[in-house]
Design an enzyme around this catalytic site. Structure first.
Site, PDB file in Angstrom:
ATOM      1  N   HIS A  17       6.515   1.553   4.073  1.00 53.48           N
ATOM      2  CA  HIS A  17       6.431   0.891   3.190  1.00 53.48           C
ATOM      3  C   HIS A  17       6.148   0.873   1.840  1.00 53.48           C
ATOM      4  O   HIS A  17       6.885   0.520   0.872  1.00 53.48           O
ATOM      5  CB  HIS A  17       4.564   0.392   3.339  1.00 53.48           C
ATOM      6  CG  HIS A  17       4.914  -0.779   5.031  1.00 53.48           C
ATOM      7  ND1 HIS A  17       4.886  -0.293   6.339  1.00 53.48           N
ATOM      8  CD2 HIS A  17       4.533  -2.258   4.590  1.00 53.48           C
ATOM      9  CE1 HIS A  17       5.232  -2.126   6.169  1.00 53.48           C
ATOM     10  NE2 HIS A  17       5.102  -2.782   6.132  1.00 53.48           N
ATOM     11  N   LYS A  31      -3.141  -2.861  13.884  1.00 58.85           N
ATOM     12  CA  LYS A  31      -4.104  -2.994  14.471  1.00 58.85           C
ATOM     13  C   LYS A  31      -5.359  -3.375  13.357  1.00 58.85           C
ATOM     14  O   LYS A  31      -5.056  -2.761  11.921  1.00 58.85           O
ATOM     15  CB  LYS A  31      -4.911  -2.219  14.947  1.00 58.85           C
ATOM     16  CG  LYS A  31      -5.163  -0.681  14.923  1.00 58.85           C
ATOM     17  CD  LYS A  31      -5.858   0.274  15.859  1.00 58.85           C
ATOM     18  CE  LYS A  31      -5.033   1.365  15.643  1.00 58.85           C
ATOM     19  NZ  LYS A  31      -6.333   2.105  14.945  1.00 58.85           N
TER      20      LYS A  31
END
Lengths: 189, 280
Positions: free
Chosen positions: A39, A104
């Site tokens: 990222h 999550k």
């Protein structure tokens, strides 16, 4: 699981908008992986005027760093990592067309706001069920940032991967619903 | 003096890390199954079934229970009548761990330097080794593969004597703030008292205490039970999707403390608390 909806990747805007928190999905098709280092590099490239390593329109990014594949296996264990670490980078990717994220844990207000604006969804598989989830990954290829090892961008081909919609594009959020239900006095003021 | 060769230590450490990563301990497998029985939420039941199924697949096929095979920790209790021969102890432990992570298809997740040279060491080294010298002529080795979803949600705070009553709130709040990031149902390891590093070490050891065991001090045992029941009313549930199984255990360990201070470390561990022991 019962009553799953089958969803083929890439996911169209209208399909994403029709999903609701609590829906159980079976995903099939191809999507991409990326966690912290990937990222950071994607956003750095964009800032320099570069491009993303894959076509992000209507795509899904799975936040995962798989363990090495044993001989005879398409991939190693590949459960989700905590998504909040990707929050600072995510609104920009959603603006560019990212339709779904699989990870999550809860997301930031900025991410959820971008999800509502651009009809994106957030999905989960239980943390610590990594060998089980790997069974639905039939192919794994590194397509970018190979030097990042487990953090490289992989393209996964999946068949009937069972996932749960946790935050939908209308702001319904299973995590918030869970904790508000009976524990308000324990939540940080 | 009993001689123990480093090759045996290396071999045992390798075996321990492989078994820790592939085979969940029986107490946790049972606790997860029992939690499933007492859940009312269908989604919570589904998640707990998936965790049990995952443990079975991992064990049967020798696959990591979780892709985050963690930083590698070893607790060694070395008998003072043991003479380690053939090389140095740390290298034997580190090499045994490296072999497990290499040959066992475990993820290498360690960077050389936190700030500047953020480059993977490539072999999951170094192992974090805690050695105690004890009586006797044996060595007890415990290998722990600690995942960082839960490690990141751990907290430390130093309480003053006037603040001691706030400690249970701090423990419950830490679990509440962690939400689903720590991969619930979690094991809550708490170290109280001593110094900063003593409290942290006690907390880590508390995360691997068997489920269902309690502190020998009745006051602490009662607090473990009341905190577990309070945490399991938080609603977070398995994978944070709602339910009653937010924690499988709250394990408190304490140490005498300074008159000015009570350091408290809450070390969270996911349900997949991977650890394995042997005595040689």
């Amino acid at each position: 699981m019962t009553n799953e909806k089958r969803v083929q990747l890439p996911i169209a805007n209208e399909t994403a908008a029709s999903l609701r928190a609590g829906d159980l999905l079976l995903l099939s098709g191809t999507f991409y992986t990326g966690r912290d280092a990937a990222h950071a590099r994607m956003i750095e490239n964009l800032n320099k005027g570069g491009e993303l390593p894959f076509d992000i329109k209507d795509q899904l990014i799975y936040y995962v760093g798989p363990s090495p594949a044993k001989p005879g296996y398409a991939v190693g264990s590949a459960g989700p990592t905590s998504s909040y670490r990707m929050d600072p980078y995510t609104p920009r990717l959603i603006e560019l067309g990212l339709r779904a994220m699989l990870g999550k844990g809860n997301r930031s207000a900025e991410v959820i706001s971008a999800m509502r604006k651009y009809s994106a969804v957030y999905l989960t598989v239980p943390g610590g069920a990594a060998a089980l989830i790997s069974r639905s990954i039939v192919k794994s290829e590194v397509i970018a940032y190979e030097d990042l090892g487990t953090e490289a961008v992989h393209r996964f081909t999946v068949k009937d991967m069972p996932v749960i919609v946790t935050i939908d594009s209308h702001g319904n959020n299973l995590y918030e619903a869970a904790i508000n239900r009976e524990a308000k006095t324990y939540i940080k003021k | 003096m009993r001689e123990i060769g480093v090759s045996l230590i290396r071999e045992k450490i390798c075996e321990l890390f492989l078994s820790a990563n592939y085979a969940i301990s029986e107490d946790i497998a049972c606790a997860v199954m029992e939690a499933r029985e007492s859940e009312e939420e269908p989604l919570a039941k589904t998640v707990l079934s998936q965790l049990s199924e995952n443990y079975e697949i991992a064990k049967a096929e020798s696959l990591p229970i979780c892709q985050d095979t963690g930083m590698a920790i070893v607790f060694a209790e070395v008998g003072q009548d043991v003479h380690i021969v053939g090389g140095d102890f740390f290298s034997a432990v580190n090499d045994g761990m490296k072999r497990a992570y290499d040959e066992g298809y475990l993820r290498k997740s360690v960077l050389k330097d936190p700030l500047f040279e953020r480059i993977n060491t490539g072999d999951n080294s170094p192992v974090i080794l805690h050695t105690d010298i004890v009586s006797g002529d044996k060595i007890k080795l415990t290998a722990v593969a600690k995942g960082f979803g839960s490690e990141n949600m751990s907290k430390m705070r130093i309480f003053t004597p006037a603040e001691v009553e706030q400690i249970p709130d701090f423990i419950a709040d830490t679990v509440a703030d962690a939400g689903s990031n720590s991969c619930p149902p979690v094991i809550v390891g708490v170290g109280l008292g001593g110094t900063v590093e003593k409290a942290a070490l006690l907390a880590k050891k508390a995360t691997i205490r068997p489920i269902g065991s309690h502190n020998e001090n009745p006051g602490y045992a009662a607090l473990e039970k009341s905190l577990l029941s309070r945490i399991n009313r938080l609603g977070i549930g398995p994978a944070g999707l709602g339910g009653s199984a937010t924690a499988l255990a709250v394990n408190l360990e304490y140490h005498p403390c300074h008159i000015a201070s009570v350091p408290v470390v809450v070390n969270l561990c996911c349900h997949a608390s991977r650890h394995s022991s042997c005595t040689i």
